[in-house]
Design an enzyme around this catalytic site. Structure first.
Site, mmCIF file in Angstrom:
data_model
loop_
_atom_site.group_PDB
_atom_site.id
_atom_site.type_symbol
_atom_site.label_atom_id
_atom_site.label_comp_id
_atom_site.label_asym_id
_atom_site.label_seq_id
_atom_site.Cartn_x
_atom_site.Cartn_y
_atom_site.Cartn_z
ATOM 1 N N HIS A 188 43.359 28.246 40.848
ATOM 2 C CA HIS A 188 43.306 29.588 39.812
ATOM 3 C C HIS A 188 44.047 29.396 38.878
ATOM 4 C CE1 HIS A 188 42.017 33.484 38.457
ATOM 5 N NE2 HIS A 188 43.366 33.828 38.249
ATOM 6 N N ASP A 201 37.499 45.833 42.490
ATOM 7 C CA ASP A 201 38.400 45.125 41.493
ATOM 8 C C ASP A 201 37.870 45.419 40.081
ATOM 9 O OD1 ASP A 201 40.692 43.537 40.392
ATOM 10 O OD2 ASP A 201 39.114 42.232 39.723
ATOM 11 N N ARG A 247 42.330 50.203 34.852
ATOM 12 C CA ARG A 247 43.729 50.094 34.567
ATOM 13 C C ARG A 247 44.066 49.532 32.984
ATOM 14 N NH1 ARG A 247 44.658 45.062 38.185
ATOM 15 N NH2 ARG A 247 46.611 44.972 36.986
ATOM 16 N N SER A 291 44.534 42.063 42.519
ATOM 17 C CA SER A 291 43.442 41.921 41.855
ATOM 18 C C SER A 291 42.936 40.334 41.863
ATOM 19 C CB SER A 291 43.590 42.338 40.290
ATOM 20 O OG SER A 291 42.432 42.042 39.464
ATOM 21 N N LYS A 337 39.814 38.425 44.540
ATOM 22 C CA LYS A 337 38.717 37.591 44.275
ATOM 23 C C LYS A 337 38.770 36.241 44.854
ATOM 24 C CE LYS A 337 39.764 39.114 40.125
ATOM 25 N NZ LYS A 337 39.923 39.730 38.762
#
Ligand code: URA
Ligand code: CA
Length: 435
Positions: free
Chosen positions: A81, A160, A167, A182, A186
């Site tokens: 990621h 999320d 947010r 967050s 995932k």
């Protein structure tokens, strides 16, 4: 239990227990807790922070707020990621590289939004390629050829999605524990047991400051490991675009050029650093040296390039693109931006460079905008390079004359020339090394 008391506890800087966090998340997704209470909670957490226990628990509860992919039958399987950047095409290089070395990758990627590109949009620029596979097809592809890259198919992390939207409008995005939970919720829901993170820093990144990027990386690695996943991170530079190509088809072509051994540079260096750590986490390599030798063999023998071809074929794409990039979409107009002054390229406004690609049609401002796969540009000068009057700065690929001018005006303002420079550090650090 009352949400009022949980907000007051965090407002007064006290530690939340697991029950408080579960009550908040479960109540919020059922819409039993209103946005105004959730907002007050987020601001209290933003101002007073969350410790490791609180952050890990928040992450786990958010991860289990929706579907969780069960990848156990695949054995050891990795995910990577990036926190997002410009010309960050590492996924298209890392996935085939590590697959060619025997590590399975089951990757669920995102689309581009704002100034950053998205892996799914890049892959979809390959003629015929699909990124929407059912879970069964996804699993069997990973089993058969070792890798697959798709968009999220299941209803993952609804907590999320709801909290991120809140947010965004309550000035509570830039909090390390909230960002970490967050992103990691995932990752936990996507099911891989190895998680490799690339935390970007610099003018094109979410975390512009390297110290904050380091803190975010430390927090995410701790969460991953505490949640039972083998997790590591690098902190890498995004003060200029990572590769030389910006735009979907152009970035795929650059990835193919890297995998074919035609080009080296920062994109390959960061890809190898990520891939090497992944092989170590999976115990496929004993150490970095060992991992690098395996990866370079996969690169030089073209086994990684062919693995990319297999993934393209499996997902319906035209695999001939790996040998003939003229089969990729091309823009109608190519125009060059030349330097109107001289000096050493000292800095780039990387975020604006990403936005310029958006102006040409390569990205989205809103979620449902339609993108043009062919447009974008090739960067001709990097930080530290000398620029002479008339030198090529950007080669712009467009399908609309009006957009070219607008993008070029914008691009011109993205670079700073002075008479001294030093190149930015490419990799600031690693979190969790292998032996
Ligand atoms: N990306 C995410 O997924 N979540 C954040 O909070 C920030 C960036
Ligand atoms: Ca991304």
């Amino acid at each position: 239990m009352r949400m009022y008391d949980i907000i007051a506890k965090k407002r007064d800087g006290k530690k939340l227990d697991n029950k408080d966090i579960a009550f908040f998340i479960n109540g919020y997704i059922k819409e039993q807790i209103p946005d105004y209470q959730a907002s007050a909670f987020l601001m209290a957490a933003f101002l007073n922070g969350l410790d490791d226990d609180e952050t890990v628990h928040l992450t786990k509860v958010m991860a289990s707020s929706g579907d969780m992919a069960d990848l156990r039958e695949l054995g050891t399987v990795a995910d990577k990621h990036s926190t997002g950047g410009v010309a960050d095409t590492t996924t298209l290089i890392v996935v085939p590289l590590v697959c060619a070395c025997g590590l399975k990758v089951a990757k669920m990627s995102g689309r581009g939004l704002g100034h950053t590109g998205g892996t799914l949009d890049k892959l979809e620029s390959i003629p015929g390629m699909s990124v929407s596979l059912e879970m069964n097809a996804f699993m069997s592809q990973v089993k058969r050829i070792g890798g697959a890259v798709i968009g999220q198919t299941m209803n993952m992390c609804p907590a999320d999605k709801m909290l991120y939207a809140l947010r965004d409008v309550t000035a509570t995005v830039e909090s390390i524990p909230l960002i970490a939970s967050s992103i990691m919720s995932k990752k936990l829901a996507s099911g891989s047991n190895i998680i490799m993170l690339d935390v970007k820093t610099g003018s094109g990144a979410f975390m512009t400051d390297p110290d904050n990027a380091q803190k975010l990386a430390n927090t995410m690695v701790r969460i991953g490991n505490m949640a039972g996943r083998k997790t590591a991170a690098i902190i890498s530079d995004m003060s200029q675009p990572l590769g030389l190509a910006v735009g979907n088809s152009l970035e795929v072509i650059e990835a193919i050029d890297v995998l074919s051994g035609r080009i080296q540079g920062d994109l390959l260096t960061v890809s190898l650093s990520l891939a090497s750590r992944m092989l170590c986490l999976a115990n496929i390599a004993k150490n970095d040296e060992d991992a690098n030798a395996m990866l370079l063999e996969a690169l030089h023998s073209k086994r990684a390039l062919h693995k990319f071809g297999e993934i393209i074929t499996a997902q319906g794409g035209n695999t001939n693109v790996i040998h003939d990039t003229s089969l990729m979409p091309h823009a109608r107009i190519i125009s060059t931006l030349h330097a109107k002054s001289e000096g050493i390229l000292t800095a780039t406004d990387c975020k604006r460079i990403g936005e310029a690609a958006g102006m040409l049609g390569a990205g989205r401002l809103k979620k449902d905008d339609i993108i043009d796969p062919a447009v974008g540009f090739i960067i001709k000068k990097r930080i530290g390079d000398t620029v002479k009057y008339g030198d090529e700065l950007f080669e712009v690929h467009a399908n609309d004359e009006n957009k070219i001018e607008e993008a070029m005006k914008y691009l011109e303002k993205c670079i700073t020339l002075t008479n001294s420079a030093k190149s930015p550090t490419l990799i600031y650090g690693l979190v969790s090394s292998c032996g």
